[in-house]
Motif scaffolding. Structure first.
Motif, PDB file in Angstrom:
ATOM      1  N   ILE A  62      85.459   6.625 -11.256  1.00 48.21           N
ATOM      2  CA  ILE A  62      86.813   6.048 -11.119  1.00 48.21           C
ATOM      3  C   ILE A  62      86.566   4.690 -11.628  1.00 48.21           C
ATOM      4  N   MET A  63      87.515   4.400 -12.612  1.00 47.78           N
ATOM      5  CA  MET A  63      87.379   3.016 -13.524  1.00 47.78           C
ATOM      6  C   MET A  63      87.694   1.846 -12.337  1.00 47.78           C
ATOM      7  N   PRO A  64      87.049   0.875 -12.383  1.00 45.28           N
ATOM      8  CA  PRO A  64      87.426  -0.327 -11.382  1.00 45.28           C
ATOM      9  C   PRO A  64      88.596  -0.994 -11.817  1.00 45.28           C
ATOM     10  N   LEU A  65      89.226  -2.074 -11.223  1.00 43.25           N
ATOM     11  CA  LEU A  65      90.256  -2.773 -11.580  1.00 43.25           C
ATOM     12  C   LEU A  65      89.976  -3.445 -13.086  1.00 43.25           C
ATOM     13  N   ASN A  66      91.181  -3.348 -13.903  1.00 40.48           N
ATOM     14  CA  ASN A  66      90.974  -3.855 -15.318  1.00 40.48           C
ATOM     15  C   ASN A  66      92.351  -4.324 -15.713  1.00 40.48           C
ATOM     16  N   ALA A  67      91.974  -5.168 -16.758  1.00 38.64           N
ATOM     17  CA  ALA A  67      93.137  -5.724 -17.143  1.00 38.64           C
ATOM     18  C   ALA A  67      93.094  -6.079 -18.755  1.00 38.64           C
ATOM     19  N   LYS A  68      94.182  -6.468 -19.452  1.00 37.11           N
ATOM     20  CA  LYS A  68      94.188  -6.725 -20.882  1.00 37.11           C
ATOM     21  C   LYS A  68      95.106  -7.957 -20.939  1.00 37.11           C
ATOM     22  N   LEU A  69      94.898  -9.097 -21.946  1.00 33.96           N
ATOM     23  CA  LEU A  69      95.470  -9.944 -22.060  1.00 33.96           C
ATOM     24  C   LEU A  69      95.475 -10.309 -23.706  1.00 33.96           C
ATOM     25  N   ALA A  70      96.488 -10.143 -24.216  1.00 38.40           N
ATOM     26  CA  ALA A  70      96.621 -10.464 -25.750  1.00 38.40           C
ATOM     27  C   ALA A  70      97.583 -11.233 -26.580  1.00 38.40           C
ATOM     28  N   LEU A  71      97.227 -11.850 -27.366  1.00 37.03           N
ATOM     29  CA  LEU A  71      98.168 -12.624 -28.289  1.00 37.03           C
ATOM     30  C   LEU A  71      98.300 -12.061 -29.645  1.00 37.03           C
ATOM     31  N   VAL A  72      99.350 -11.614 -30.027  1.00 38.60           N
ATOM     32  CA  VAL A  72      99.745 -10.739 -31.143  1.00 38.60           C
ATOM     33  C   VAL A  72     100.807 -11.812 -32.199  1.00 38.60           C
ATOM     34  N   HIS A  73     100.256 -11.928 -33.137  1.00 34.05           N
ATOM     35  CA  HIS A  73     100.799 -12.711 -34.301  1.00 34.05           C
ATOM     36  C   HIS A  73     101.473 -11.862 -35.493  1.00 34.05           C
ATOM     37  N   SER A  74     102.711 -11.915 -35.768  1.00 32.54           N
ATOM     38  CA  SER A  74     102.872 -11.044 -36.813  1.00 32.54           C
ATOM     39  C   SER A  74     103.987 -11.953 -37.945  1.00 32.54           C
ATOM     40  N   LEU A  75     103.607 -12.030 -39.183  1.00 37.16           N
ATOM     41  CA  LEU A  75     104.533 -12.774 -40.303  1.00 37.16           C
ATOM     42  C   LEU A  75     104.211 -11.888 -41.390  1.00 37.16           C
ATOM     43  N   GLY A  76     105.363 -11.398 -41.792  1.00 34.03           N
ATOM     44  CA  GLY A  76     105.564 -10.578 -43.014  1.00 34.03           C
ATOM     45  C   GLY A  76     104.714  -9.387 -42.873  1.00 34.03           C
ATOM     46  N   GLN A  77     103.757  -9.512 -43.747  1.00 33.36           N
ATOM     47  CA  GLN A  77     102.814  -8.108 -43.906  1.00 33.36           C
ATOM     48  C   GLN A  77     101.626  -8.431 -43.036  1.00 33.36           C
ATOM     49  N   TRP A  78     101.541  -9.702 -42.290  1.00 34.01           N
ATOM     50  CA  TRP A  78     100.185  -9.873 -41.656  1.00 34.01           C
ATOM     51  C   TRP A  78     100.660  -9.542 -40.286  1.00 34.01           C
ATOM     52  N   SER A  79      99.302  -9.046 -39.560  1.00 31.02           N
ATOM     53  CA  SER A  79      99.426  -9.055 -38.131  1.00 31.02           C
ATOM     54  C   SER A  79      97.974  -9.259 -37.531  1.00 31.02           C
ATOM     55  N   ASN A  80      97.927 -10.044 -36.621  1.00 30.08           N
ATOM     56  CA  ASN A  80      96.559 -10.670 -35.955  1.00 30.08           C
ATOM     57  C   ASN A  80      96.815 -10.620 -34.571  1.00 30.08           C
ATOM     58  N   THR A  81      95.659 -10.243 -34.065  1.00 29.62           N
ATOM     59  CA  THR A  81      95.642 -10.047 -32.577  1.00 29.62           C
ATOM     60  C   THR A  81      94.345 -10.658 -31.846  1.00 29.62           C
ATOM     61  N   ALA A  82      94.586 -11.510 -30.859  1.00 30.80           N
ATOM     62  CA  ALA A  82      93.293 -11.981 -30.101  1.00 30.80           C
ATOM     63  C   ALA A  82      93.320 -11.417 -28.720  1.00 30.80           C
ATOM     64  N   GLU A  83      92.407 -10.719 -28.164  1.00 29.93           N
ATOM     65  CA  GLU A  83      92.498  -9.990 -27.113  1.00 29.93           C
ATOM     66  C   GLU A  83      91.262 -10.377 -26.155  1.00 29.93           C
ATOM     67  N   LEU A  84      91.566 -10.207 -24.983  1.00 30.47           N
ATOM     68  CA  LEU A  84      90.876 -10.498 -23.888  1.00 30.47           C
ATOM     69  C   LEU A  84      90.711  -9.230 -22.882  1.00 30.47           C
TER      70      LEU A  84
END
Length: 744
Positions: free
Chosen positions: A629-651
């Motif tokens: 059984i998977m223990p308590l888990n979470a995700k937090l991310a910042l997603v930046h999009s500009l034109g053809q660019w997409s960037n993600t920083a993820e914890l």
């Protein structure tokens, strides 16, 4: 309007709270949409609550992994049971493997291996997956039967056709490289079509060496005298596989007919949590699909066929020579699956719609272990029959009524009846020694034929009071009959039992012909608040509870072949277990949210996304915890999009796993946090992905990775040194990756 902003603030608050807990998994990119193409196929199914990933959402994940199951990481409540490099098993709200129904391009395949190495999703290369729909355990009966945990539907792109009087030549090609494991691969898809006929070829290849953990977790040294493994190298994690498929589709204004023929060849795939490795897996597959739109409704029909030839032995990191046995322990499996489905979608007016359907599947399996050498040893002179002439035949009928009572209210009621017949022939061990003969005689004296009559029910109510709110309440009774390995594996002798294990926990298992089907009663609900435009903010909360009658768990064996009293009392070793029916419950909650932090033509958009999942599983008969059984888990991310660019920083955060299965001596794992970065750029027909997983090179142990048995003398039930009980499978160290794709 101020009232509706509060859930968005709550979403961010929940994610920040999760950071303090120390628990999480991952988010996805806000990706640039692919160019629009016109296709002909079935309408998307929007019947029930679930999660959908489209081509744009999947694109960035494909650069990170060759494992199709890894593409599902952004589904709330879904985690992965570690296996081979492209054969992870999805876990949905604590239920995994055969408890989930997995459909690839509309067909339901079966793992034909005592370790479930060739899982259904492993037959669909990640580069081919164009969309994924995941239904939870309260899914409508039309989504599929013979499962208690939910349904996963992975689809390739629909066939493309040219405009009238024109010819279309189109396709795409791609390649990738990942630093950890020195992994590389390529894929190609090409279509030539006119306005009525479309011909497509798709192919892919993927390979990787053993991957490295971020810190030594064992002693460095020779691996059984054949290879040197560093203390950070995760043994038996390399793989090499190829896939090829040709499809031909025909259409007119109201009909589509499509035929696909595919083959897969896997020369090797290592398994770090199994005693064996895959040394060959060859599959041939045929899939015929028809869809017709008529004045009275829609007809959808499918026929499929698959043959699998599967072989296992000890790979390069595991010991091969055992005394007089110079060829390791060869194990072979052959299976044949024939199935089909017929679905009628009948509008009954503006308010009502009726779905009627039938499905069948015939499955045959032989699992035999050839003699490992000459002489009078334990693994000679005869063939060991693990399962002989195994069959599992299924026939389903279902009906489902959908009613839109008002623009705000929808209900769905469904009933599915299923008959599952299973059988297997008599067995024999390598020889007439008591260690084989005792169990074989007891098994052969039993009646092997079983017929299960299963009933599934589903009921869902959906209330949509406004464009920014939706509420659902669902109940389902779902039933799953045991698979052939749960019913018909028979040897309790330690060496044979540890080769029958699809749990990845290092223990030995043998079957129980008298197992009853599992019956799950699941109550789930969801509340979804979001901005009217769907992008400014959103929050979804989904609690659930499931009570499972006749849950197939395990109990320890106390006979001398199993290890006697020590097998019953040990707390720090691998043990031998028999499948048994008990009762269980699972409950938890999934939370996901999104908040747009900034949006402008000069700097683009910045979104914060968050997910949190909690699952608890308990055996009500014994008081033990359920396994994996998977223990308590979470995700937090910042997603930046500009034109053809997409960037993600993820914890990514995961809490320590302390609620473990005592009967299995399941290994506890510490909590951890990971930080990932990725970027995607699209320019005309090109796209480039670059990223870094585990940026800070954190060492961690996979909570669902099982026990490390990736090297050494894995034939021994409890080996000494490397491979001894107590070591979990570590996750991957820092990995840099890049992928290039070109569309033409």
């Amino acid at each position: 309007m101020q009232y509706h902003q509060k859930p968005a603030v709550l979403a961010v608050t929940l994610a920040l709270a999760a950071l303090c807990q120390g628990a999480l998994a991952e988010d996805n990119n806000a990706l640039q949409s692919m160019p629009e193409v016109v296709v002909h196929g079935t309408r998307p199914d929007s019947l029930a609550a679930g999660s959908t990933l489209d081509a744009a959402q999947l694109a960035a994940q494909k650069a990170r992994s060759s494992d199709s199951a890894q593409l599902l990481q952004d589904i709330p409540g879904l985690s992965l049971h570690g296996a081979g490099g492209f054969s992870s098993l999805p876990v949905l709200r604590g239920l995994a493997d055969d408890r989930l129904l997995v459909k690839t391009d509309g067909i339901s395949l079966i793992a034909s291996c005592p370790n479930h190495m060739n899982s259904p999703l492993s037959y669909m290369d990640a580069s081919k997956v164009d969309s994924v729909q995941v239904y939870n355990g309260s899914a409508p009966v039309s989504a599929g039967g013979d499962n208690i945990g939910g349904v996963i539907v992975a689809k390739a792109a629909a066939p493309r056709f040219a405009e009238t009087g024109q010819t279309l030549l189109t396709g795409q090609m791609g390649a990738y490289y990942r630093s950890n494991g020195d992994a590389s691969g390529a894929n190609l898809s090409a279509t030539v079509a006119n306005d009525h006929v479309s011909i497509n070829y798709s192919g892919s290849t993927a390979r990787s060496g053993d991957y490295d953990a971020a810190a030594p977790f064992k002693k460095a040294g020779a691996s059984s005298g054949r290879a040197w493994l560093d203390g950070t190298t995760v043994g038996s994690s390399a793989y090499n596989t190829q896939n090829h498929e040709v499809s031909v589709a025909w259409r007119d204004s109201y009909q589509l007919l499509e035929a696909k023929v595919g083959v897969q060849s896997t020369p090797y795939e290592g398994f770090a949590n199994q005693r064996m490795d895959m040394t060959d897996n060859s599959s041939s597959q045929f899939n015929l699909h028809y869809n017709g739109q008529f004045g009275w409704g829609e007809l959808d029909a499918r026929l499929y066929d698959q043959y699998v030839r599967h072989s296992m032995n000890f790979g390069d990191d595991k010991q091969t020579v055992y005394g007089i046995y110079q060829n390791g322990m060869p194990m072979d499996t052959a299976s044949h699956t024939l199935g089909g489905a017929l679905l009628l979608d009948l509008p009954l007016g503006q308010r009502d719609k009726l779905k009627l359907g039938s499905e069948f599947q015939r499955y045959g399996l032989n699992d035999w272990w050839p003699s490992a050498g000459s002489g009078m040893g334990m693994m000679s002179p005869n063939t060991f029959w693990n399962i002989k002439d195994g069959t599992r035949d299924k026939l389903d009928l279902f009906a489902e009524w959908q009613a839109d009572w008002t623009p705000q209210w929808r209900s769905i009621l469904g009933l599915r009846a299923s008959q599952v017949k299973s059988n297997a022939g008599n067995v024999a061990g390598y020889n007439s020694m008591a260690s084989y003969a005792t169990d074989a005689a007891a098994f052969n004296a039993l009646n092997h034929q079983q017929t299960d009559h299963n009933i599934d029910l589903s009921a869902l109510a959906r209330y949509t009071p406004s464009v920014g709110q939706q509420y659902e309440l669902a109940y389902a009774q779902k039933t799953r009959s045991p698979n052939l390995y749960e019913r018909y594996t028979w040897s309790s002798m330690g060496m044979a039992a540890i080769m029958n294990n699809f749990a990845g926990d290092g223990n030995g298992y043998f079957g129980n012909p008298n197992l009853k089907p599992e019956v799950a009663h699941t109550l789930s609900s969801s509340a979804d608040w979001h901005a009217a435009d769907g992008s400014a903010w959103g929050l979804k909360i989904s609690p659930y509870y499931s009570y499972v009658q006749n849950y197939i768990d395990a109990q320890r064996c106390g006979t001398s072949l199993c290890g006697g009293s020590s097998n019953l009392t040990s707390t720090n070793s691998y043990v031998t277990l028999q499948y048994v029916n008990q009762n269980a419950q699972l409950y938890g909650v999934d939370v996901s949210g999104k908040l747009r932090l900034a949006n402008g033509p000069q700097y683009g958009s910045v979104d914060a996304t968050a997910q949190l999942s909690y699952t608890r599983g308990e055996n009500l008969t014994t008081g033990d915890n359920l396994y994996n059984i998977m223990p308590l888990n979470a995700k937090l991310a910042l997603v930046h999009s500009l034109g053809q660019w997409s960037n993600t920083a993820e914890l990514q955060l995961v809490r320590a796993k302390t609620d473990v299965s005592a009967v299995r001596n399941e290994i506890k794992t510490p909590g951890y946090s990971l930080f990932n970065l990725r970027s995607r750029y699209e320019w005309k027909q090109f796209s480039v992905d670059v990223g870094v997983d585990n940026v800070f090179n954190r060492y961690y142990v996979q909570p669902l990775g099982g026990a490390y048995t990736g090297q050494g003398s894995t034939m021994s039930k409890n080996p000494s040194g490397v491979g001894a009980w107590g070591t979990g499978v570590p996750g991957a160290a820092r990995s840099l990756y890049t992928a290039l794709n070109y569309r033409f």
